[in-house]
Design an enzyme around this catalytic site. Structure first.
Site, PDB file in Angstrom:
ATOM      1  N   ILE A 602       0.811  -1.223   0.000  1.00 39.21           N
ATOM      2  CA  ILE A 602       0.000   0.000   0.000  1.00 39.21           C
ATOM      3  C   ILE A 602       0.839   1.267   0.000  1.00 39.21           C
ATOM      4  O   ILE A 602       0.302   2.374  -0.083  1.00 39.21           O
ATOM      5  CB  ILE A 602      -0.962   0.040   1.208  1.00 39.21           C
ATOM      6  CG1 ILE A 602      -0.171  -0.021   2.524  1.00 39.21           C
ATOM      7  CG2 ILE A 602      -2.005  -1.058   1.117  1.00 39.21           C
ATOM      8  CD1 ILE A 602      -1.050   0.186   3.749  1.00 39.21           C
ATOM      9  N   VAL A 610       5.413  -0.549   2.698  1.00 37.68           N
ATOM     10  CA  VAL A 610       4.385  -0.738   3.715  1.00 37.68           C
ATOM     11  C   VAL A 610       3.308  -1.667   3.147  1.00 37.68           C
ATOM     12  O   VAL A 610       2.833  -1.461   2.023  1.00 37.68           O
ATOM     13  CB  VAL A 610       3.756   0.602   4.141  1.00 37.68           C
ATOM     14  CG1 VAL A 610       2.691   0.362   5.218  1.00 37.68           C
ATOM     15  CG2 VAL A 610       4.826   1.554   4.660  1.00 37.68           C
ATOM     16  N   LYS A 624       5.801  -2.472   7.983  1.00 38.16           N
ATOM     17  CA  LYS A 624       6.809  -1.714   7.251  1.00 38.16           C
ATOM     18  C   LYS A 624       8.063  -2.557   7.126  1.00 38.16           C
ATOM     19  O   LYS A 624       8.639  -2.972   8.135  1.00 38.16           O
ATOM     20  CB  LYS A 624       7.123  -0.398   7.962  1.00 38.16           C
ATOM     21  CG  LYS A 624       8.027   0.522   7.152  1.00 38.16           C
ATOM     22  CD  LYS A 624       7.949   1.952   7.647  1.00 38.16           C
ATOM     23  CE  LYS A 624       8.562   2.909   6.649  1.00 38.16           C
ATOM     24  NZ  LYS A 624       8.370   4.307   7.022  1.00 38.16           N
ATOM     25  N   ASP A 729      11.331  13.637  12.247  1.00 39.99           N
ATOM     26  CA  ASP A 729      10.761  13.697  10.896  1.00 39.99           C
ATOM     27  C   ASP A 729       9.253  13.949  10.969  1.00 39.99           C
ATOM     28  O   ASP A 729       8.457  13.233  10.357  1.00 39.99           O
ATOM     29  CB  ASP A 729      11.055  12.402  10.144  1.00 39.99           C
ATOM     30  CG  ASP A 729      10.887  12.569   8.630  1.00 39.99           C
ATOM     31  OD1 ASP A 729      10.831  13.719   8.166  1.00 39.99           O
ATOM     32  OD2 ASP A 729      10.812  11.555   7.925  1.00 39.99           O
TER      33      ASP A 729
END
Length: 897
Positions: A602, A610, A624, A729
């Protein structure tokens, strides 16, 4: 009865006063313990002090093991260290009853009131840190009455105003004086020059009345670090500064300093950081800046500097960072400067500098910005860690290097307006992280390589003003571009279907051979001569069709064989899989491995792939997969496992649950709870909405709720985790949404840690994504939680404006665009706020959150609020506890610069 009540009240008051007032005699260890308990009650029993309990069976010195307390060998309290503990209220007078106290650290709490003169009674005090609190008023004129033993005094980031009193120059042993980020609007005294032991003096970010730097500061023979950014300085830098023989770090940026720099600067000290940016300084940079052999940073942008860069840079092997853009510098850049192995940042754009670049750039360099100069020669052939290369409007010639794999980390490549010839190499496909690719206004020829269409991160492409020929590759239809310009070339054929959009109606002009069946482009309709070329015999067409089908069948068979082989290899990897679980599981690693199929994929990016995997019980998880090219060394593996253990134990509603980690030699599988509404950016930005379940637009209450939820998650990581976790992040794609649009923070740098595992520390530690990355990430390796505040501030700007983080037009980033627009706008809402949420009922809330976003994206980390403070403002906005909240305009204009 009234008299009895009055007597009782008086007795109670006297009792409390006896607890909180200083006593003439010293206390026993047991009495000191009771003083701590009184202190806890005075501060309303903060949760961080729950360990402070009076156990009658414990020893009289049991309090020496309480959180934040240190005692001498004979059981007397010497140190109270309680930073970041949510302590509210003033400092009680009783604190200095602890007569042996030498160290008080209450940094980053909510201490209020004026400067507590009761601290004068702490006669042995050596260290006092009251920074990042809510203290107000002036510093007492008799501040010199405080302990003569004091060596460290920090009052930074409070609300002190008025003058800094001359009496502060009478602290005989002070070594560090930290007064930055206050509201001092008076003067700072020349008497500071009397502090012969002073090593650190921070006066930055204070709105002092305009003043020159006193000549007396040149007497500070032990001064190592002088920070006076944004202190309203005028006039010249005193010549006496050349005599500061211990000076290592000088920062006088963002002032109104004029005249020239002292010529002897740097010759008499081991100078390592030098910043005079954003002033009106003229003349040349001092010749001896690097004479001490320790210089790492020269920052002098936005001045009126002339002349050449000093020749001493030829021998400056320690140089890390040079930023001299927007000056009037001339001449060749010292050629041996490029041999400085630590060099990471070079920003020299907008001067009149000349010279050539070496064939191989320093291995460590990450940012090279030299646009609008007179550089010539060829483009370097090797630059392994370069992320930003902007060399527009120079005189470079020759061809683009044929092997661009050595530029694989590039995020921005701009060579506009040079004399580069030859073709665009097919190795352009190696630039997997490039966001901006600008090769316009050169002499490029040949066809556009199809590999450009496979650049997953590309958002801006400009190849205009060249001599490119042939057709536009069909694969370019797969790009998700916000800007495209292929005009003024010699391209021909039909524009690919995926590029026939009104957004690109000016992108193909001055290409006579181009055509389009769509009327939205300013091109001729396809047909006529070009159409005649496509008329072929039926037999020839059929032969192509049947031949193509045969080839297709062969290709599909080969793909299946290769895919099955690859799956087996992926399944095997380099060893057996190990599962580490953080919750009770009803699946095995084998069930997860079987779910790693193309049908379940996806998402994919630089951090890995992922997968959405449905388990037997109907539960859905997100997996992941991160695969590194080499096995992690023991240190990296330990760091990764430590971070996974921390994240695996978190049970907080606004952080995505890490269920398990499955690993082998080089691969990691991170198993998370699945978030049905995916990421915020897919719902917020129009170009992603087609990928969402419905074309739903988020209203303002939903957006504010998402902001609050995400802020809670970051607050938890910063304040309630031990050790604290910096995300590094924060961006809208890392804020995931559940079925009810509840926000959860995801991906705490684990992928980045693995992907960068085999890189030098100086490279892998750089945090953030383009548009969300705090400025300090570009010039320092020492970052803290304020990088998360910056990224979150960009998210707030996305929520209020509807723009993307890199959608800043001429200003570049959204943060800079918002700041510039806010500066120029008289009425805040006009032209800034997203049309989808403009509603009179929410105007004040939206303005508040927008201004909070500007404050969070301040250039200097210390000027940004903490996530705790950000959350408080957001929650007040939701409940509308006051009509207008948030920083006023003047403060924002002051703090953002």
């Amino acid at each position: 009865m009234a008299n009895i009540k009055a007597i009782a009240t008086l007795f109670f008051t006297l009792t409390i006063f006896s607890y909180l007032s200083p006593k003439a005699s010293s206390l026993t260890p047991e009495q000191e313990k009771q003083t701590l308990l009184q202190l806890k009650n005075f501060w309303r029993n903060p949760t961080s002090l729950q360990s402070w309990k009076d156990n009658k069976k414990s020893s009289t010195t049991a309090h020496c093991n309480w959180f934040g307390i240190t005692c001498s060998s004979d059981g007397f309290i010497t140190n109270i260290s309680l930073p970041n503990q949510n302590i509210y209220g003033p400092i009680p007078d009783s604190l200095c009853n602890l007569t042996n106290l030498t160290h008080i650290n209450l940094y980053n709490n909510s201490i209020s009131g004026q400067f507590p003169k009761s601290l004068y009674n702490c006669s042995n005090l050596e260290y006092l840190n009251l920074g990042q609190n809510y203290l107000v008023g002036t510093i007492p004129s008799d501040i010199n009455r405080i302990s003569s033993s004091l060596v460290y005094l920090s009052l930074e980031a409070n609300n002190f105003s008025g003058d800094i009193p001359p009496g502060i120059g009478q602290l005989p042993n002070i070594q560090s004086l930290i007064l930055n980020n206050n509201l001092f609007n008076g003067s700072f005294p020349a008497e500071l020059g009397q502090l012969s032991s002073l090593q650190t003096l921070w006066l930055a970010y204070n709105p002092f009345t305009p003043a020159t730097i006193p000549q007396e500061f040149g007497k500070l023979k032990n001064l190592r670090f002088l920070w006076m950014t944004k202190a309203n300085l005028v006039g010249n830098i005193p010549d006496s500064f050349s005599k500061l023989s211990a000076l290592q770090h000088l920062d006088l940026s963002i002032n109104n300093l004029t005249g020239v720099l002292p010529s002897e600067f740097g010759k008499h000290s081991k100078l390592w950081e030098f910043d005079v940016s954003n002033n009106r300084i003229s003349g040349e940079l001092p010749a001896g800046l690097c004479a001490g052999g320790t210089l790492t940073s020269v920052v002098a942008f936005n001045n009126n500097l002339t002349g050449r860069l000093p020749d001493s840079l030829n021998h400056c092997v320690t140089l890390d960072n040079i930023q001299v853009y927007n000056n009037k510098l001339t001449g060749d850049v010292p050629s041996r400067m490029w041999s400085a192995m630590n060099l990471t940042t070079v920003m020299m754009h907008d001067n009149q500098l000349s010279g050539t670049l070496p064939e191989k750039l320093p291995w460590n360099i990450s940012r090279l910005q030299i646009a609008n100069n007179r550089f010539s020669g060829k483009i370097p052939s090797t630059a392994g860690n370069l992320q930003v290369f902007e060399a527009a409007n120079n005189q470079f010639s020759g061809e683009i290097p044929g092997n661009l794999s050595s530029f694989s980390r590039l995020q921005t490549l701009s060579l506009r307006g040079n004399q580069i010839s030859g073709g665009i190499p097919g190795s352009i496909s190696a630039l997997r992280f490039v966001n901006i690719l600008d090769l316009s206004d050169n002499h490029l020829s040949g066809e556009i390589p199809a590999g450009i269409g496979s650049l997953p991160s590309l958002t801006k492409l400009d190849l205009s003003g060249n001599e490119l020929t042939g057709e536009i590759p069909q694969k370019m239809s797969e790009l998700k571009l916000t800007f495209l310009n292929l005009s003024s070339n010699q391209l021909s054929g039909e524009v690919p279907a995926g590029l026939r959009s009104g957004a690109y109606d000016e992108s193909f002009l001055a290409n006579p051979g181009l055509c389009s069946p769509s009327t939205v482009l300013n091109l001729r309709a396809c047909g006529g001569q070009s159409a005649g070329k496509n008329h072929t015999s039926v037999a020839l067409i059929l032969s192509f069709v049947f031949g193509g089908l045969a080839l297709l069948g062969t290709a599909l068979f080969a793909i299946r064989v290769i895919r099955d082989y690859k799956r087996r290899i992926d399944r095997i990897d380099l060893g057996p899989w190990k599962l580490t679980s953080f919750h009770s599981l009803d699946f095995t690693e084998e069930r997860i491995l079987k779910g790693l199929t193309e049908e379940n994929l996806i998402g994919s990016g630089g951090g890995g792939q992922v997968y959405k995997i449905v388990l037997r019980a109907g539960e859905i998880v997100a997996v992941k997969k991160i695969r590194n090219s080499k096995k992690l060394d023991s240190r990296r593996e330990n760091e990764f496992q430590a971070k996974v253990q921390i994240l695996g134990t978190i049970r907080q509603a606004n952080i995505v649950k890490l269920i398990a980690c499955i690993s082998n030699g080089v691969s990691k599988l991170l198993v998370y709870e699945y978030m049905h509404n995916k990421s915020l950016d897919r719902w917020l930005h129009a170009k992603h909405r087609s990928e969402s379940r419905e074309n739903v637009k988020l209203d303002w209450p939903t957006r504010l709720s998402i902001a609050i939820g995400a802020a809670k998650g970051l607050c938890y990581m910063h304040n309630d985790c031990n050790p604290a976790v910096v995300h590094s992040d924060v961006k809208s794609s890392n804020i995931l949404l559940d079925d009810e649009f509840g926000a959860k923070i995801a991906d705490f740098g684990l992928a980045r840690m693995l992907v960068n595992a085999n890189e030098p520390e100086s490279v892998s530690i750089v945090a953030g994504s383009i548009g969300y990355m705090a400025p300090e990430c570009g010039y320092t390796r020492k970052v803290n939680e304020k990088v998360d505040v910056y990224g979150f501030g960009v998210v707030l700007l996305e929520l209020t404006t509807g723009r993307e983080a890199r959608d800043g037009g001429d200003e570049g980033s959204l943060a800079d665009w918002a700041w510039q627009h806010f500066q120029d706008s008289n009425q805040l809402i006009d032209g800034i706020i997203d049309d989808e949420i403009k509603n009179p009922a929410y105007v004040h809330e939206i303005e508040t959150v927008f201004k909070l976003g500007i404050l969070c994206t301040g250039k200097t980390p210390s000027m940004r609020p903490t996530m705790k403070q950000v959350l408080q403002v957001l929650e007040m906005a939701r409940f509308r506890s006051i009509t207008r909240i948030g920083p006023d305009r003047d403060f924002l204009l002051y703090s953002r610069t």
